[in-house]
Motif scaffolding. Structure first.
Motif, PDB file in Angstrom:
ATOM      1  N   LEU A 227       0.865  -1.188   0.000  1.00  0.00           N
ATOM      2  CA  LEU A 227       0.000   0.000   0.000  1.00  0.00           C
ATOM      3  C   LEU A 227       0.895   1.229   0.000  1.00  0.00           C
ATOM      4  N   ALA A 228       0.781   2.046  -1.019  1.00  0.00           N
ATOM      5  CA  ALA A 228       1.614   3.253  -1.184  1.00  0.00           C
ATOM      6  C   ALA A 228       3.107   2.904  -1.141  1.00  0.00           C
ATOM      7  N   GLY A 229       3.439   1.757  -1.703  1.00  0.00           N
ATOM      8  CA  GLY A 229       4.843   1.348  -1.768  1.00  0.00           C
ATOM      9  C   GLY A 229       5.351   0.713  -0.481  1.00  0.00           C
ATOM     10  N   VAL A 230       4.494   0.628   0.550  1.00  0.00           N
ATOM     11  CA  VAL A 230       4.903   0.041   1.836  1.00  0.00           C
ATOM     12  C   VAL A 230       4.418  -1.412   1.892  1.00  0.00           C
ATOM     13  N   LYS A 231       5.319  -2.317   2.277  1.00  0.00           N
ATOM     14  CA  LYS A 231       4.921  -3.718   2.422  1.00  0.00           C
ATOM     15  C   LYS A 231       4.246  -3.866   3.787  1.00  0.00           C
ATOM     16  N   ILE A 232       3.019  -4.354   3.767  1.00  0.00           N
ATOM     17  CA  ILE A 232       2.236  -4.429   5.010  1.00  0.00           C
ATOM     18  C   ILE A 232       1.976  -5.895   5.340  1.00  0.00           C
ATOM     19  N   PRO A 233       2.290  -6.321   6.553  1.00  0.00           N
ATOM     20  CA  PRO A 233       2.017  -7.718   6.925  1.00  0.00           C
ATOM     21  C   PRO A 233       0.510  -7.973   6.930  1.00  0.00           C
ATOM     22  N   PHE A 234       0.055  -8.958   6.141  1.00  0.00           N
ATOM     23  CA  PHE A 234      -1.373  -9.229   6.045  1.00  0.00           C
ATOM     24  C   PHE A 234      -1.563 -10.653   5.507  1.00  0.00           C
ATOM     25  N   HIS A 235      -2.772 -11.214   5.688  1.00  0.00           N
ATOM     26  CA  HIS A 235      -2.984 -12.607   5.263  1.00  0.00           C
ATOM     27  C   HIS A 235      -3.013 -12.762   3.752  1.00  0.00           C
ATOM     28  N   ASN A 321       4.574   8.816   5.024  1.00  0.00           N
ATOM     29  CA  ASN A 321       6.019   9.008   4.808  1.00  0.00           C
ATOM     30  C   ASN A 321       6.428   8.521   3.433  1.00  0.00           C
ATOM     31  N   SER A 322       5.926   7.352   3.086  1.00  0.00           N
ATOM     32  CA  SER A 322       6.288   6.774   1.795  1.00  0.00           C
ATOM     33  C   SER A 322       5.790   7.650   0.644  1.00  0.00           C
TER      34      SER A 322
END
Ligand code: ZN
Length: 365
Positions: A227-235, A321-322
């Motif tokens: 999301l917006a270039g950020v890797k987000i921990p999710f299932h 920030n990203s």
């Protein structure tokens, strides 16, 4: 090409009335003084760019030295620094004037061939009076010269004048006049205003455009969520031809909308294999460059991220920030809201994430 550009950014900005120093305040997506630095670089006229400032700062290919008490002290410090550096011509400019054109730099340089000092001026539209010995007298306004910067000089001549000057002057052309030296005056630019008060920051505005974006992607297992270039921990992650970054796609569409340039599908057709698995920040970059090259700047960006989870509040700072980095804009012009859908439908069951955004951009010349 033995030209040097001295940028004076050591003033206190007494009339500006702000905690932050005027030269460093954000103006059209960058610190005020950077407009001048970038234009000097872009003109390719200068062997050296010298920034005189009391702030600690590093800029690639720019020499930075500390300024003095008054403008004339800072200017002389700059000139002294250039001694023995084989500089022939020196341009001196106030950081508080971000709107001069590269064309003006070229005109100044051209006129310096047969002169020791070239100074831009404009006339005033106001009726003009002058106080002289307690009497107010009328002046012919077409004879009143309002001088601006950048001004350019033969280095040696200016250095010697500055060295022998006892009083502080408000610009270098004053030194020439005091010593009865000839100045070539050329027409300056009305847009080249001096930012002195807060209200000056909003002068010369031209046109503002708005763009809206919407996107939705299916969530699938065994994929990273970006999301917006950020890797987000999710299932799950977002399915798509690219990395499925629903926020960036949405912003790309909003930007294209504001630029009146169709949509993301026209720019990156999904039937073209070269765009397969492309990372979304890479898709955004050409647009950000396009904005910059065409004198657009971003005013604000508002985003609705529509999902049951992940919790937006948890990642808001990271995402903002990203975006600030990817889009080269200040964080305080970005807003991100999280919306859930009361567990309804595809999004409510965590099978998809949607996003909408609205962006405002302005163009200046
Ligand atoms: Zn998409």
């Amino acid at each position: 090409m033995n030209n040097c550009f001295i940028l004076l950014a050591a003033g206190k900005g007494k009339r500006f009335n702000s905690k932050e120093k005027k030269q460093f305040i954000y103006y059209r997506n960058k610190p005020l003084f950077m407009h001048s630095v970038e234009k000097a670089k872009k003109s390719k006229l200068f062997k050296k760019i010298l920034l005189v400032t009391n702030n600690q700062i590093k800029i690639p290919n720019v020499d930075v030295i500390r300024g003095g008490k008054e403008r004339s002290d800072s200017s002389f410090k700059g000139l002294k620094y250039l001694l023995n550096k084989k500089i022939k011509n020196v341009f001196i400019h106030d950081a508080a004037r971000p709107n001069f054109s590269i064309n003006l730099l070229k005109k100044l340089k051209k006129n310096l061939k047969n002169n020791k000092a070239v100074v831009p001026y404009i006339n005033t539209n106001n009726s003009t009076k002058y106080k002289y010995k307690n009497k107010i007298i009328n002046l012919k306004r077409e004879r009143v010269y309002l001088t601006q910067t950048p001004q350019c000089f033969d280095f040696k001549t200016l250095y010697n004048l500055a060295k022998n000057s006892k009083n502080s002057v408000t610009d270098e052309s004053s030194l020439f006049l005091k010593n009865n030296k000839k100045i070539k005056f050329i027409k300056g630019e009305e847009e080249n205003i001096k930012i002195t008060k807060k209200i000056d920051l909003y002068k010369n505005e031209i046109k503002t455009f708005y763009g809206i974006g919407f996107d939705i992607h299916k969530l699938v297992k065994n994929k990273n969520l970006y999301l917006a270039g950020v890797k987000i921990p999710f299932h799950s992650g977002l399915e798509g031809h690219s990395d499925g970054d629903v926020i960036l796609h949405c912003i790309i569409d909003a930007l294209l909308g504001a630029l009146r340039k169709k949509d993301i599908g026209s720019l990156y057709p999904s039937n073209k294999s070269k765009f397969k698995n492309i990372r979304s920040p890479k898709m955004l970059r050409p647009l950000i460059n396009n904005l910059k090259n065409n004198n657009y700047y971003i005013n604000n960006l508002d985003i609705n991220l529509i999902c049951e989870r992940p919790k937006v509040s948890k990642y808001r700072d990271k995402i903002i920030n990203s975006l600030s980095k990817l889009m080269n804009i200040n964080k305080n012009i970005i807003n991100l809201k999280g919306k859930t859908v009361e567990k309804l439908g595809l999004i409510g069951k965590e099978n998809a994430i949607a996003c909408e955004a609205i962006i405002s951009i302005s163009k200046y010349e």
